[in-house]
Design an enzyme around this catalytic site. Structure first.
Site, mmCIF file in Angstrom:
data_model
loop_
_atom_site.group_PDB
_atom_site.id
_atom_site.type_symbol
_atom_site.label_atom_id
_atom_site.label_comp_id
_atom_site.label_asym_id
_atom_site.label_seq_id
_atom_site.Cartn_x
_atom_site.Cartn_y
_atom_site.Cartn_z
ATOM 1 N N ASN A 7 5.741 84.439 72.466
ATOM 2 C CA ASN A 7 5.259 85.944 72.629
ATOM 3 C C ASN A 7 6.517 86.680 73.632
ATOM 4 O O ASN A 7 6.804 85.723 74.126
ATOM 5 C CB ASN A 7 3.899 85.739 73.031
ATOM 6 C CG ASN A 7 3.413 87.198 73.917
ATOM 7 O OD1 ASN A 7 4.014 87.592 73.608
ATOM 8 N ND2 ASN A 7 2.104 86.839 73.849
ATOM 9 N N GLU A 34 3.392 89.814 69.436
ATOM 10 C CA GLU A 34 2.905 90.907 70.705
ATOM 11 C C GLU A 34 4.311 92.006 70.566
ATOM 12 O O GLU A 34 5.370 92.187 72.021
ATOM 13 C CB GLU A 34 2.587 90.856 72.414
ATOM 14 C CG GLU A 34 1.708 90.146 72.806
ATOM 15 C CD GLU A 34 1.277 90.776 74.171
ATOM 16 O OE1 GLU A 34 1.086 91.898 74.722
ATOM 17 O OE2 GLU A 34 1.249 88.895 75.253
ATOM 18 N N ASP A 148 0.024 82.927 70.541
ATOM 19 C CA ASP A 148 -0.288 82.280 71.398
ATOM 20 C C ASP A 148 -1.697 82.199 71.552
ATOM 21 O O ASP A 148 -2.466 83.321 70.607
ATOM 22 C CB ASP A 148 0.231 84.088 72.300
ATOM 23 C CG ASP A 148 0.004 83.899 73.166
ATOM 24 O OD1 ASP A 148 -1.621 82.904 74.002
ATOM 25 O OD2 ASP A 148 0.116 85.121 74.108
ATOM 26 N N ASN A 150 -3.990 81.959 73.521
ATOM 27 C CA ASN A 150 -4.557 81.964 74.846
ATOM 28 C C ASN A 150 -5.673 80.990 76.062
ATOM 29 O O ASN A 150 -6.811 81.678 76.011
ATOM 30 C CB ASN A 150 -4.748 83.965 74.659
ATOM 31 C CG ASN A 150 -4.317 84.338 74.881
ATOM 32 O OD1 ASN A 150 -3.904 84.230 76.244
ATOM 33 N ND2 ASN A 150 -4.188 85.810 73.996
ATOM 34 N N ASP A 219 0.853 78.765 74.969
ATOM 35 C CA ASP A 219 0.914 78.770 73.103
ATOM 36 C C ASP A 219 0.967 77.314 72.226
ATOM 37 O O ASP A 219 1.498 76.526 73.154
ATOM 38 C CB ASP A 219 2.463 79.490 73.622
ATOM 39 C CG ASP A 219 2.259 80.786 74.526
ATOM 40 O OD1 ASP A 219 2.543 81.503 73.751
ATOM 41 O OD2 ASP A 219 2.646 80.948 75.497
ATOM 42 N N ASP A 248 7.073 86.644 79.708
ATOM 43 C CA ASP A 248 6.149 86.283 80.549
ATOM 44 C C ASP A 248 6.096 84.377 79.467
ATOM 45 O O ASP A 248 5.291 83.362 80.733
ATOM 46 C CB ASP A 248 4.603 86.923 81.298
ATOM 47 C CG ASP A 248 3.909 87.381 79.660
ATOM 48 O OD1 ASP A 248 4.641 88.168 79.178
ATOM 49 O OD2 ASP A 248 3.168 87.999 80.464
ATOM 50 N N HIS A 249 6.264 84.282 78.794
ATOM 51 C CA HIS A 249 5.848 83.481 77.142
ATOM 52 C C HIS A 249 7.336 82.833 77.183
ATOM 53 O O HIS A 249 8.044 84.051 76.897
ATOM 54 C CB HIS A 249 5.004 83.785 76.332
ATOM 55 C CG HIS A 249 4.056 84.002 76.814
ATOM 56 N ND1 HIS A 249 2.885 83.470 76.412
ATOM 57 C CD2 HIS A 249 3.392 85.545 76.843
ATOM 58 C CE1 HIS A 249 1.736 83.943 76.192
ATOM 59 N NE2 HIS A 249 1.593 85.321 76.926
#
Length: 257
Positions: A7, A34, A148, A150, A219, A248-249
């Site tokens: 991501n 994303e 991802d 989530n 993930d 951030d991943h």
DNA sequence: ATGGTAGCTGGGCTA
């Protein structure tokens, strides 16, 4: 076959990082989430120069997914860009068959907050995913579903399970939905090779989460049983999370015979 | 503690 997911939280911002990572790791397949750009802005030529074919499904501002495949690997024509029968303007799904392996790239909705409208959307989305994957599973023995999710599958995937208990990414209904998907005949590939906790794929930008390793493992790479049988290793590459202006991943990787 | 940061966008939404 080396398959990875990342991501990137805006492909425009992370473009050079993705290029550097591809050159360093040379995965056969890299799926992105994303990308946050419309289809006309996708940098197809840059990946062609690096030796990768690309498929993408973008939208303005939010979401957007892509699959990069090394030249020489055959991409079949059965590309799917949405969950069949599920009306959704958000681009979160991309599936293709690469060298005989069904690859499904997912950006599962975040859900915002338990009980919210976005939470219900996440559950509805995942229920539709379940139905679709059940059909895909009937057509393909070799499948890898990654992206991802989530969802942190278990407390071992959460830095502070007490604080996160029942919260978004960790709620019972989310974990049950993931369990149900796994029950179609998939395994969490990372956990086949790693039993220790404290290994995460996402750390909040806020409050210096990465420096303190306060993260979540959300993930995932799910392997069908046929792929699990040939899985060699799986790991999270935390290095790019420490780069300047990072996503951030972190990328997650699985290797198969 | 209801903030804190990042990206897109041009104020507020999403994560």
């Amino acid at each position: 076959m080396k398959i990875a997911s990342w991501n990137v939280n805006s492909l425009r911002v992370r473009q050079s990082q993705v290029e550097n990572w591809l050159l360093d790791q040379r995965p056969d397949v890299l799926v992105l989430q994303e990308i946050k750009m419309t289809d006309d802005l996708f940098p197809e030529d840059i990946y062609a120069e690096l030796g990768y074919q690309a498929l993408w499904s973008g939208q303005k501002t939010y979401n957007g997914v892509a699959i990069l495949v090394q030249d020489g690997l055959m991409i079949d024509s059965d590309v799917i860009k949405a969950i069949p029968g599920f009306e959704d303007p958000q681009q979160r799904v991309l599936a293709a068959t690469v060298d005989g392996v069904r690859i499904v790239d997912l950006y599962v909705p975040n859900g915002s907050e338990v009980g919210s409208e976005k939470y219900q959307y996440k559950l509805d989305w995942f229920a539709a995913l379940q139905e679709w994957i059940a059909e895909e599973r009937n057509r393909h023995e070799k499948m890898v579903i990654l992206g991802d999710f989530n969802i942190a599958p278990a407390d071992a995937d959460v830095h502070n399970p007490k604080r996160w208990q029942g919260k978004i990414l960790c709620s019972d209904l989310e974990r049950q939905a993931l369990e149900k998907l796994l029950s179609l005949g998939f395994v969490d590939t990372f956990r086949k090779f790693n039993t220790e906790g404290g290994q995460y794929s996402w750390w909040d930008y806020r409050s210096g989460g990465f420096a303190r390793n306060q993260g979540l493992r959300i993930d995932l790479i799910l392997s069908s049983l046929a792929m699990e049988g040939v899985a060699q290793d799986s790991w999270i590459d935390t290095e790019p999370r420490g780069w300047e202006q990072p996503s951030d991943h972190a990328p997650v990787i699985a290797e198969y015979l």
